[in-house]
Design a protein around this motif. Structure first.
Motif, PDB file in Angstrom:
ATOM      1  N   ASP A 350     -22.227  60.641  20.368  1.00  0.00           N
ATOM      2  CA  ASP A 350     -23.315  60.421  21.329  1.00  0.00           C
ATOM      3  C   ASP A 350     -24.171  59.218  20.968  1.00  0.00           C
ATOM      4  O   ASP A 350     -24.827  58.636  21.834  1.00  0.00           O
ATOM      5  CB  ASP A 350     -24.203  61.669  21.403  1.00  0.00           C
ATOM      6  N   GLU A 351     -24.151  58.858  19.703  1.00  0.00           N
ATOM      7  CA  GLU A 351     -24.972  57.715  19.290  1.00  0.00           C
ATOM      8  C   GLU A 351     -24.480  56.424  19.932  1.00  0.00           C
ATOM      9  O   GLU A 351     -25.280  55.547  20.290  1.00  0.00           O
ATOM     10  CB  GLU A 351     -24.954  57.587  17.771  1.00  0.00           C
ATOM     11  N   ILE A 352     -23.153  56.292  20.101  1.00  0.00           N
ATOM     12  CA  ILE A 352     -22.626  55.083  20.733  1.00  0.00           C
ATOM     13  C   ILE A 352     -23.086  55.003  22.191  1.00  0.00           C
ATOM     14  O   ILE A 352     -23.497  53.945  22.678  1.00  0.00           O
ATOM     15  CB  ILE A 352     -21.088  55.076  20.638  1.00  0.00           C
ATOM     16  N   ILE A 353     -23.029  56.142  22.903  1.00  0.00           N
ATOM     17  CA  ILE A 353     -23.468  56.156  24.300  1.00  0.00           C
ATOM     18  C   ILE A 353     -24.954  55.820  24.399  1.00  0.00           C
ATOM     19  O   ILE A 353     -25.390  55.061  25.271  1.00  0.00           O
ATOM     20  CB  ILE A 353     -23.166  57.528  24.929  1.00  0.00           C
ATOM     21  N   ALA A 354     -25.764  56.392  23.499  1.00  0.00           N
ATOM     22  CA  ALA A 354     -27.198  56.093  23.512  1.00  0.00           C
ATOM     23  C   ALA A 354     -27.466  54.618  23.232  1.00  0.00           C
ATOM     24  O   ALA A 354     -28.337  54.002  23.863  1.00  0.00           O
ATOM     25  CB  ALA A 354     -27.914  56.974  22.493  1.00  0.00           C
ATOM     26  N   ASN A 355     -26.714  54.016  22.291  1.00  0.00           N
ATOM     27  CA  ASN A 355     -26.906  52.600  21.997  1.00  0.00           C
ATOM     28  C   ASN A 355     -26.514  51.733  23.186  1.00  0.00           C
ATOM     29  O   ASN A 355     -27.172  50.725  23.477  1.00  0.00           O
ATOM     30  CB  ASN A 355     -26.081  52.209  20.769  1.00  0.00           C
ATOM     31  N   ILE A 356     -25.418  52.126  23.887  1.00  0.00           N
ATOM     32  CA  ILE A 356     -25.007  51.342  25.052  1.00  0.00           C
ATOM     33  C   ILE A 356     -26.070  51.425  26.148  1.00  0.00           C
ATOM     34  O   ILE A 356     -26.428  50.409  26.771  1.00  0.00           O
ATOM     35  CB  ILE A 356     -23.649  51.844  25.566  1.00  0.00           C
ATOM     36  N   GLU A 357     -26.590  52.626  26.403  1.00  0.00           N
ATOM     37  CA  GLU A 357     -27.628  52.761  27.419  1.00  0.00           C
ATOM     38  C   GLU A 357     -28.876  51.990  27.040  1.00  0.00           C
ATOM     39  O   GLU A 357     -29.527  51.362  27.882  1.00  0.00           O
ATOM     40  CB  GLU A 357     -27.954  54.245  27.602  1.00  0.00           C
ATOM     41  N   GLN A 358     -29.238  52.009  25.769  1.00  0.00           N
ATOM     42  CA  GLN A 358     -30.422  51.274  25.329  1.00  0.00           C
ATOM     43  C   GLN A 358     -30.236  49.774  25.497  1.00  0.00           C
ATOM     44  O   GLN A 358     -31.154  49.068  25.927  1.00  0.00           O
ATOM     45  CB  GLN A 358     -30.724  51.612  23.872  1.00  0.00           C
ATOM     46  N   SER A 359     -29.019  49.275  25.156  1.00  0.00           N
ATOM     47  CA  SER A 359     -28.776  47.842  25.332  1.00  0.00           C
ATOM     48  C   SER A 359     -28.784  47.441  26.795  1.00  0.00           C
ATOM     49  O   SER A 359     -29.284  46.377  27.168  1.00  0.00           O
ATOM     50  CB  SER A 359     -27.437  47.475  24.688  1.00  0.00           C
ATOM     51  N   ILE A 360     -28.247  48.322  27.674  1.00  0.00           N
ATOM     52  CA  ILE A 360     -28.262  48.018  29.110  1.00  0.00           C
ATOM     53  C   ILE A 360     -29.696  47.989  29.628  1.00  0.00           C
ATOM     54  O   ILE A 360     -30.081  47.119  30.415  1.00  0.00           O
ATOM     55  CB  ILE A 360     -27.412  49.041  29.873  1.00  0.00           C
ATOM     56  N   ASN A 361     -30.501  48.949  29.181  1.00  0.00           N
ATOM     57  CA  ASN A 361     -31.895  48.980  29.631  1.00  0.00           C
ATOM     58  C   ASN A 361     -32.665  47.746  29.153  1.00  0.00           C
ATOM     59  O   ASN A 361     -33.518  47.223  29.876  1.00  0.00           O
ATOM     60  CB  ASN A 361     -32.568  50.259  29.128  1.00  0.00           C
ATOM     61  N   LYS A 362     -32.354  47.290  27.934  1.00  0.00           N
ATOM     62  CA  LYS A 362     -33.036  46.094  27.440  1.00  0.00           C
ATOM     63  C   LYS A 362     -32.599  44.862  28.216  1.00  0.00           C
ATOM     64  O   LYS A 362     -33.404  43.981  28.515  1.00  0.00           O
ATOM     65  CB  LYS A 362     -32.750  45.909  25.953  1.00  0.00           C
TER      66      LYS A 362
END
Length: 412
Positions: A350-362
């Motif tokens: 789940d950490e990879i998915i959270a990092n991808i979502e965070q990068s997209i939001n940034k």
């Protein structure tokens, strides 16, 4: 009377002018000899130079081995003359913890891994070559997008060790190459505590190796043919009799064109009693081959290009730098981190998915916020338009008839 007569003084054989001319001729001859033998002298062939360096390294290694063997014999004689040590007191062990398994020797390790030192064939390292190539390719890609390596080189070259007669050194060319090193012919050999091959020329005896504290070492051949270049420019300053009396521009380019040798890697286990971590040591055997291509340019108008003696001096200094750091008997030692799995080192899931979502939001945070605001404004306007005005309300008292209740329109 004859004793009072002064003796005649002998005249000098050479006049002042003749001495001056002779002195000038000697200076001219010295300068001519310097230019002929130093600047325009023929450099020895690469094969001859490599053979001479290999002989010097081999003699140094043999001298080191002889000194180690003499020190061992002296230590053995001293141990034989000393009285036996008192037996150590046995400490009472806890009954909760299980007894530790017996310490694995190199003989038991080789048996459990089905590796025969005397008969096992050398292995290819194709998988290792792929991993190393990926690492080097990523390093080269990062260096192209970031000037960190260029900044680090400039700071190193212009550090405190730079002499006063050398101006600021500027990096004019930097190439990290295009090819990758090839590792092959890997084999496992037992070595003693000093890194010397255990029982050379004899059959491997696991019991004797365990008694003498031998350890295992991996040796592999390394071959690299590439063009790794570093070019610099600077000026040589003459500060006598006054500051900046003369300036000589200098340009130098050094390229590594080939390296081949034998790499030795071994592990030193940790010692909990001395609080020492596990360490990895690596060194190169003295049979390596390192070839350079050196270009030089002196002067600004009448330039001297590719002076052989300068190439010899630079190449000799580079070989000495390499020999003094990672060529046997010297080696490099690296502390290894703990290999136990830890939560803070866990990645994936789940950490990879959270990092991808965070990068997209940034990356798209401004556009997403703008769209959300527009949707919110649209919904607010719809609610405002659907609300009926007070004057148009059906239940409002617009024209009440006599006898009707206030607030209710009676039908006509």
């Amino acid at each position: 009377m004859a004793q009072d007569v002064c003796p005649t003084r002998s005249e000098p054989s050479l006049s002042f002018l003749q001495g001056l001319i002779l002195g000038q001729l000697s200076v001219v001859l010295l300068i001519a000899a310097f230019i002929k033998f130093f600047i325009f002298g023929e450099a020895p062939s690469a094969e001859e130079t490599a053979s001479i360096r290999a002989t010097e390294r081999r003699s140094r290694t043999l001298a080191h081995k002889k000194s180690l063997l003499s020190l061992r014999s002296t230590a053995t004689q001293r141990q034989g003359s000393q009285p036996p040590a008192l037996p150590a007191l046995n400490k009472k062990k806890s009954s909760i913890l299980r007894s530790n398994p017996p310490t694995l020797t190199i003989g038991s390790i080789l048996d459990k891994t089905y590796y025969k030192v005397d008969s096992h064939q050398p292995e290819s390292l194709d998988w290792f070559n792929v991993l190393i190539a990926q690492t080097i390719a990523q390093f080269r890609s990062d260096a192209q997008h970031d000037d960190a390596i260029l900044t680090s080189l400039s700071k190193t070259l212009n550090g405190t060790s730079r002499p006063d007669f050398v101006d600021e050194i500027r990096v004019s060319e930097l190439s990290l190459g295009e090819d990758f090193p090839i590792f092959s012919n890997c084999r496992i050999i037992p070595v003693d505590e000093d890194g010397l091959q255990f029982g050379a020329g004899k059959a491997f005896d696991p019991k004797q190796a365990a008694r003498e504290g031998a350890r295992l070492q991996a040796r592999m051949d390394v071959d690299l043919s590439d063009m790794i270049t570093l070019a610099v420019e600077t000026k040589l300053l003459l500060n006598f009799p006054k500051r900046l009396s003369a300036v000589l521009p200098v340009a130098l380019a050094v390229s590594v064109v080939r390296f081949s040798g034998t790499l030795s890697i071994s592990f030193n286990p940790s010692n909990p009693s001395e609080n020492t971590p596990t360490k990895m040591t690596f060194t190169f055997l003295d049979d390596y081959r390192l070839d350079f291509s050196i270009r030089s340019l002196l002067g600004s108008r009448s330039r001297l290009q590719d002076v052989p003696k300068i190439a010899q001096l630079v190449e000799s200094r580079l070989h000495r730098w390499f020999d003094e750091r990672c060529v046997e008997p010297r080696f490099q030692e690296i502390e290894l981190p703990s290999m136990w799995p830890r939560k803070k080192n866990t990645r994936g899931g789940d950490e990879i998915i959270a990092n991808i979502e965070q990068s997209i939001n940034k990356a798209h945070g401004g556009a997403i916020a703008k769209e959300a605001r527009q949707e919110l404004d649209t919904e607010t306007d719809g609610l405002r338009y659907r609300r009926r005005p007070v004057g148009d309300d059906t239940y409002s008292v617009s024209g009440s008839m006599p006898g009707s209740l206030p607030g209710i329109d009676m039908p006509t």
